[in-house]
Write an enzyme that holds these catalytic residues in place. Sequence first.
Site: not given
Ligand code: PNS
Length: 167
Positions: A17, A41, A90, A128
């Site tokens: 990150h 979560k 990745r 993570s």
């Molecule tokens: O580190 P992560 O958990 O892979 O990040 C995922 C994240 C935070 C980018 C994604 O879950 C997100 O944007 N969540 C906010 C809710 C949202 O906007 N969802 C619609 C996008 S498809």
Amino acid sequence: MIRAIYPGSFDPVTLGHLDIIERAAKTVDELIVGVLNNSGKTPMFSIDERVSMLKNVTAAISNVKIMSFSGLLVDFAKQTGATIVVRGLRAISDFEYELQMAQTNRKLYPLLDTMFLATSLKYSYLSSTIVKEVAFFDGDIQEFVPESVVESVQEKVQARKRMREND
Ligand code: PNS
């Protein structure tokens, strides 16, 4: 003025990150690291802990700001005036989900584009989830997370183990 958001759970922040943050910060005027406060979560670290760890490890990068958000990313982008979402890729396995998210976000908010950065090879295996798994079995995580985060992860793991013993 180009403002971007690098969103994620950061539970905990890894060297992968941090690498993306450092590289993205060089390409935009302001980078907001958006830490998702997801009530669905159960993260290892609270939202305040994740924000504080990120503030600590990015303190030397002047155009990086750490903020938490909940709800839709597009609403957070509208609130902050960001027009770019930064995500690290990745491997090909990341691509399907990332493309789906990028296209959904753009459908919901056409002014928001996603910029993908290829994760540096040395961090391409890292997540993570893997960090937490290794730490749980007392493995060495020093090459996975910033120095200041190592102890915080180990303390959480020990606390979880104590809780399980008392169950
Ligand atoms: O580190 P992560 O958990 O892979 O990040 C995922 C994240 C935070 C980018 C994604 O879950 C997100 O944007 N969540 C906010 C809710 C949202 O906007 N969802 C619609 C996008 S498809």
